[in-house]
Design a protein around this motif. Structure first.
Motif, mmCIF file in Angstrom:
data_model
loop_
_atom_site.group_PDB
_atom_site.id
_atom_site.type_symbol
_atom_site.label_atom_id
_atom_site.label_comp_id
_atom_site.label_asym_id
_atom_site.label_seq_id
_atom_site.Cartn_x
_atom_site.Cartn_y
_atom_site.Cartn_z
ATOM 1 N N PHE A 124 9.968 -24.407 -29.717
ATOM 2 C CA PHE A 124 9.512 -25.729 -30.138
ATOM 3 C C PHE A 124 8.067 -25.867 -29.685
ATOM 4 N N ASN A 125 7.201 -26.250 -30.598
ATOM 5 C CA ASN A 125 5.796 -26.548 -30.300
ATOM 6 C C ASN A 125 5.443 -27.829 -31.030
ATOM 7 N N CYS A 126 4.547 -28.608 -30.448
ATOM 8 C CA CYS A 126 4.133 -29.820 -31.139
ATOM 9 C C CYS A 126 2.672 -30.125 -30.825
ATOM 10 N N ASN A 127 1.830 -29.985 -31.819
ATOM 11 C CA ASN A 127 0.463 -30.475 -31.704
ATOM 12 C C ASN A 127 0.500 -31.960 -32.053
ATOM 13 N N SER A 128 -0.435 -32.709 -31.512
ATOM 14 C CA SER A 128 -0.488 -34.132 -31.840
ATOM 15 C C SER A 128 -1.923 -34.601 -31.836
ATOM 16 N N LYS A 129 -2.150 -35.704 -32.531
ATOM 17 C CA LYS A 129 -3.492 -36.245 -32.646
ATOM 18 C C LYS A 129 -3.413 -37.763 -32.593
ATOM 19 N N GLY A 130 -4.135 -38.353 -31.644
ATOM 20 C CA GLY A 130 -4.245 -39.800 -31.569
ATOM 21 C C GLY A 130 -5.487 -40.236 -32.334
ATOM 22 N N VAL A 131 -5.393 -41.356 -33.049
ATOM 23 C CA VAL A 131 -6.505 -41.868 -33.843
ATOM 24 C C VAL A 131 -6.975 -43.178 -33.220
ATOM 25 N N LEU A 132 -8.200 -43.172 -32.717
ATOM 26 C CA LEU A 132 -8.804 -44.361 -32.131
ATOM 27 C C LEU A 132 -9.741 -44.975 -33.157
ATOM 28 N N GLU A 133 -9.619 -46.285 -33.358
ATOM 29 C CA GLU A 133 -10.521 -46.970 -34.273
ATOM 30 C C GLU A 133 -10.685 -48.416 -33.832
ATOM 31 N N LYS A 134 -11.683 -49.054 -34.400
ATOM 32 C CA LYS A 134 -11.945 -50.451 -34.085
ATOM 33 C C LYS A 134 -11.296 -51.307 -35.164
ATOM 34 N N ILE A 135 -10.377 -52.166 -34.755
ATOM 35 C CA ILE A 135 -9.680 -53.054 -35.675
ATOM 36 C C ILE A 135 -9.864 -54.475 -35.164
ATOM 37 N N GLU A 136 -10.393 -55.331 -36.047
ATOM 38 C CA GLU A 136 -10.639 -56.735 -35.692
ATOM 39 C C GLU A 136 -11.434 -56.856 -34.391
ATOM 40 N N GLY A 137 -12.451 -55.989 -34.254
ATOM 41 C CA GLY A 137 -13.346 -56.046 -33.120
ATOM 42 C C GLY A 137 -12.836 -55.425 -31.832
ATOM 43 N N LYS A 138 -11.640 -54.813 -31.861
ATOM 44 C CA LYS A 138 -11.073 -54.204 -30.652
ATOM 45 C C LYS A 138 -10.732 -52.743 -30.914
ATOM 46 N N PHE A 139 -11.066 -51.899 -29.917
ATOM 47 C CA PHE A 139 -10.664 -50.500 -30.019
ATOM 48 C C PHE A 139 -9.161 -50.397 -29.790
ATOM 49 N N THR A 140 -8.516 -49.582 -30.605
ATOM 50 C CA THR A 140 -7.077 -49.369 -30.461
ATOM 51 C C THR A 140 -6.709 -47.965 -30.935
ATOM 52 N N VAL A 141 -5.711 -47.387 -30.309
ATOM 53 C CA VAL A 141 -5.139 -46.149 -30.833
ATOM 54 C C VAL A 141 -4.158 -46.614 -31.905
#
Length: 152
Positions: free
Chosen positions: A84-101
């Motif tokens: 079992f292997n799992c790569n993953s990617k978190g996406v950070l962006e600015k939504i309604e003026g706030k940074f969020t994953v």
């Protein structure tokens, strides 16, 4: 199951770096405190490259919870697998003026021995994604793109 508690401590070290530790993970024989150096990611002012960031830790928390959930459900379902292997990617962006994953993408790969268990492996992966405690605890959308391979 009663409420469970997981204790950590964070200490600022210098600049934009600190250390996160858990007294619950202290190993008395080796005196290993199981600490992780953390920093602001390099994409932000004063950020530090090559050190775990909160964003990396959040993505790792989702991915590692998914793996441990997969291991438990596989055992319960009697799914035999080779790896079992799992790569993953978190996406950070600015939504309604706030940074969020906003998103975490999981790319699990499971190697099985027998072609006839391929659909079962996909079902176990799907159940694992739905049962993952961390994924269920965050507001980020979690997406999974599973692959199941049969050992040649």
């Amino acid at each position: 199951m009663d409420k469970q508690h997981y204790t950590i401590s964070i200490k600022w070290m210098t600049d934009r770096k600190g250390m996160v530790c858990s007294p619950e993970l202290y190993h008395p024989e080796t005196h290993n405190k199981n600490c992780i150096e953390i920093a602001t990611p390099p994409q932000f002012p004063g950020g530090v490259p090559h050190i775990w960031s909160p964003e990396h830790l959040l993505t790792a928390a989702v991915s590692s919870c998914f793996m441990t959930t997969f291991l438990a459900i596989s055992e319960y379902s009697k799914l035999e697998f080779v790896s079992f292997n799992c790569n993953s990617k978190g996406v950070l962006e600015k939504i309604e003026g706030k940074f969020t994953v906003s998103e975490v993408h999981l790319f699990p790969e499971v190697l099985i021995v027998d072609e006839k268990h391929k659909e079962k492996a996909i079902r176990v992966l799907e159940k694992s994604a739905k049962a993952c405690i961390i994924s269920n605890s965050i507001k980020s959308n979690v997406f999974m793109e599973p692959k199941v391979f049969v050992q040649a």
